[in-house]
Design a protein around this motif. Structure first.
Motif, PDB file in Angstrom:
ATOM      1  N   UNK A  29     -31.074  25.751  44.260  1.00 42.45           N
ATOM      2  CA  UNK A  29     -31.249  24.421  43.928  1.00 42.45           C
ATOM      3  C   UNK A  29     -32.564  23.762  44.227  1.00 42.45           C
ATOM      4  N   UNK A  30     -33.209  24.082  45.340  1.00 43.72           N
ATOM      5  CA  UNK A  30     -34.494  23.701  45.518  1.00 43.72           C
ATOM      6  C   UNK A  30     -35.540  24.155  44.878  1.00 43.72           C
ATOM      7  N   UNK A  31     -35.513  25.682  44.373  1.00 40.26           N
ATOM      8  CA  UNK A  31     -36.405  26.555  43.886  1.00 40.26           C
ATOM      9  C   UNK A  31     -36.168  26.607  42.151  1.00 40.26           C
ATOM     10  N   UNK A  32     -35.192  26.081  41.666  1.00 42.67           N
ATOM     11  CA  UNK A  32     -34.879  26.253  40.280  1.00 42.67           C
ATOM     12  C   UNK A  32     -36.028  25.782  39.200  1.00 42.67           C
ATOM     13  N   UNK A  33     -36.617  24.459  39.463  1.00 41.16           N
ATOM     14  CA  UNK A  33     -37.589  23.615  38.980  1.00 41.16           C
ATOM     15  C   UNK A  33     -38.839  24.548  39.016  1.00 41.16           C
ATOM     16  N   UNK A  34     -39.339  24.938  40.060  1.00 40.49           N
ATOM     17  CA  UNK A  34     -40.556  25.602  40.291  1.00 40.49           C
ATOM     18  C   UNK A  34     -40.277  27.087  39.737  1.00 40.49           C
ATOM     19  N   UNK A 251     -35.322  14.659  43.609  1.00 39.30           N
ATOM     20  CA  UNK A 251     -36.166  14.548  42.899  1.00 39.30           C
ATOM     21  C   UNK A 251     -37.697  15.065  43.276  1.00 39.30           C
ATOM     22  N   UNK A 252     -37.676  15.338  44.697  1.00 40.51           N
ATOM     23  CA  UNK A 252     -39.053  15.705  45.072  1.00 40.51           C
ATOM     24  C   UNK A 252     -39.197  17.299  45.075  1.00 40.51           C
ATOM     25  N   UNK A 253     -38.164  17.984  44.379  1.00 42.43           N
ATOM     26  CA  UNK A 253     -38.312  19.460  44.073  1.00 42.43           C
ATOM     27  C   UNK A 253     -39.112  19.591  42.802  1.00 42.43           C
ATOM     28  N   UNK A 254     -39.346  18.302  41.837  1.00 39.29           N
ATOM     29  CA  UNK A 254     -40.176  18.373  40.705  1.00 39.29           C
ATOM     30  C   UNK A 254     -41.696  18.368  41.134  1.00 39.29           C
ATOM     31  N   UNK A 255     -42.081  19.251  41.752  1.00 39.73           N
ATOM     32  CA  UNK A 255     -43.588  19.552  42.091  1.00 39.73           C
ATOM     33  C   UNK A 255     -44.229  18.552  43.134  1.00 39.73           C
ATOM     34  N   UNK A 264     -40.302  24.214  53.199  1.00 39.12           N
ATOM     35  CA  UNK A 264     -39.628  22.807  52.969  1.00 39.12           C
ATOM     36  C   UNK A 264     -38.215  22.672  52.461  1.00 39.12           C
ATOM     37  N   UNK A 265     -37.560  23.675  52.600  1.00 45.06           N
ATOM     38  CA  UNK A 265     -36.264  23.734  51.910  1.00 45.06           C
ATOM     39  C   UNK A 265     -35.122  22.749  52.592  1.00 45.06           C
ATOM     40  N   UNK A 266     -35.528  22.542  53.973  1.00 46.50           N
ATOM     41  CA  UNK A 266     -34.616  21.795  54.597  1.00 46.50           C
ATOM     42  C   UNK A 266     -34.824  20.223  54.179  1.00 46.50           C
ATOM     43  N   UNK A 267     -36.070  20.025  53.645  1.00 51.13           N
ATOM     44  CA  UNK A 267     -36.302  18.621  53.196  1.00 51.13           C
ATOM     45  C   UNK A 267     -35.467  18.406  51.903  1.00 51.13           C
ATOM     46  N   UNK A 268     -35.381  19.348  51.052  1.00 52.34           N
ATOM     47  CA  UNK A 268     -34.559  19.148  49.838  1.00 52.34           C
ATOM     48  C   UNK A 268     -33.279  19.185  50.117  1.00 52.34           C
ATOM     49  N   UNK A 269     -32.718  20.085  51.068  1.00 56.51           N
ATOM     50  CA  UNK A 269     -31.291  19.829  51.648  1.00 56.51           C
ATOM     51  C   UNK A 269     -30.837  18.707  52.274  1.00 56.51           C
ATOM     52  N   UNK A 270     -31.647  18.132  52.764  1.00 61.45           N
ATOM     53  CA  UNK A 270     -31.614  16.694  53.308  1.00 61.45           C
ATOM     54  C   UNK A 270     -31.595  15.761  52.477  1.00 61.45           C
ATOM     55  N   UNK A 271     -32.461  15.769  51.279  1.00 59.04           N
ATOM     56  CA  UNK A 271     -32.389  14.756  50.267  1.00 59.04           C
ATOM     57  C   UNK A 271     -31.078  15.083  49.483  1.00 59.04           C
ATOM     58  N   UNK A 272     -30.489  16.255  49.166  1.00 54.64           N
ATOM     59  CA  UNK A 272     -29.330  16.424  48.407  1.00 54.64           C
ATOM     60  C   UNK A 272     -28.230  16.225  48.985  1.00 54.64           C
TER      61      UNK A 272
END
Length: 365
Positions: A29-34, A251-255, A264-272
């Motif tokens: 989930x966190x790395x798919x965009x990158x 939204x923040x995983x979009x670069x 910073x995967x925990x930040x994306x986890x907390x966002x989602x």
């Protein structure tokens, strides 16, 4: 007829597998965009993570079924090999530079970090050394200084890469073993003062580290520079609220958040997944650490006790530093979140070490 050993600690095993499963989902989930942007494949990171998870689980199964006392025989050789790799990685043209540090050995995108191996190698060797019945850890010169010299040498080689984050984890886990072995608090307190002075020296010696400290103290003083990572991380955590934006809806995983699949995967986890998702992950880590410390305190073997303390100390320190950085309580150090973050050698080595811990738990009361 040999008496059959009890099964490994079930709570320990469940927490490991649960965190690994959450990690696999979040790496995708966190790395798919990158991954799609850089490699044209949204599944690039998760496919590699799955490969190393399978290798790691295989290694964990093996180490969970090998009597932990066997590792005493290979601790010295293992540490020597770790030192050799730390020297080899510093050779220009041999060591691979990633993220400004010459920390990798390998070809193309596949590689290993010798510093990751050193964390486990140091834990094994110190556990063997300090568990000897005739070792006088209470003596400052004969008992405490020799292991500190060895730890300092390993830390120095890691800092030549430079990799302060991994070096700090190795140092903290090693000192936890020294403490558990019975070192006197007054000696450790004296060394802590010296270590703090040395840490300040390391920060002042490298301008980028000093900038990280100032960026940590006031991220908005340089929002597009040293404060950028912390600000974007908090921008991810804040909108997550109680239940999150939904899996895959970050939204923040979009670069925006740098390294969304690693540091910073925990930040994306907390966002989602929101506050609830973050708390569940923290509770799983607390169970893992609790059961690990229980194993260290109840196993009737000094080598096993120190080894368990070192392994679970390594996990706890990484969790504290990573989440501390993500929520803005610590300066950025480049430490991954165990079992959750994307990473090949770090994931495999962590699962291998946890397999040893599971084996020790078989002998715990």
């Amino acid at each position: 007829m040999n008496k059959k050993l009890p099964a490994p600690d079930l709570w320990l095993l469940i927490s490991i597998l649960a965190l690994l499963t959450i990690g696999m989902v979040m790496v995708y989930s966190a790395g798919s965009v990158l991954a799609f942007h850089d490699y044209g494949d949204s599944f690039y990171f998760v496919k590699r993570q799955l490969l190393f998870a399978v290798l790691g689980l295989g290694a964990m199964y093996v180490t969970a079924h090998i009597d932990f006392k066997v590792w005493k025989k290979y601790a010295k050789l293992g540490l020597l090999l770790c030192f050799v790799m730390l020297v080899i990685v510093l050779i220009p043209g041999v060591g691979v530079v990633r993220g400004g540090a010459r920390s990798w050995l390998g070809i193309s995108s596949f590689g290993i970090q010798p510093s990751e191996f050193m964390k486990l190698g140091m834990i094994l060797f110190l556990s063997k050394w300090l568990s000897r019945d005739d070792y006088q850890i209470s003596s400052f010169t004969k008992g405490l200084l020799p292991p500190l010299g060895l730890i300092g040498l390993a830390f120095g080689l890691i800092m030549l890469q430079p990799d302060l984050g991994t070096g700090a984890v190795m140092l903290a886990a090693a000192l936890m073993i020294v403490f558990a072995a019975g070192a006197q608090m007054k000696h450790l307190g004296f060394l802590a003062l010296g270590g703090a002075a040395g840490f300040v020296g390391l920060i002042l010696a490298a301008p980028y580290r000093l900038k990280r400290i100032t960026g940590f103290l006031d991220p908005w003083s340089d929002p597009l520079g040293t404060g950028y990572q912390i600000i974007q991380s908090l921008y991810a955590i804040g909108p997550g609220g109680l239940g999150g934006l939904g899996l895959g809806m970050s939204r923040q995983k979009y670069s925006y958040v740098p390294e969304p699949q690693t540091d910073f995967i925990f930040a994306i986890l907390a966002e989602e997944l929101g506050f609830i998702g973050g708390v569940i992950v923290l509770l799983l880590f607390m169970i893992l650490i609790w059961r690990g410390m229980r194993t260290a305190m109840t196993v009737n073997n000094s080598f096993g006790s120190l080894l368990a303390a070192g392994i679970i100390g390594m996990v706890a320190i990484q969790v504290i530093i990573n989440i501390g950085v993500v929520i803005g309580l610590m300066p950025v150090t480049g430490i991954t979140l165990p079992l959750i973050s994307y990473g090949g050698s770090s994931l495999t080595l962590m699962l291998t070490a946890l397999g040893i811990l599971l084996n020790i738990s078989r002998y715990a009361r």
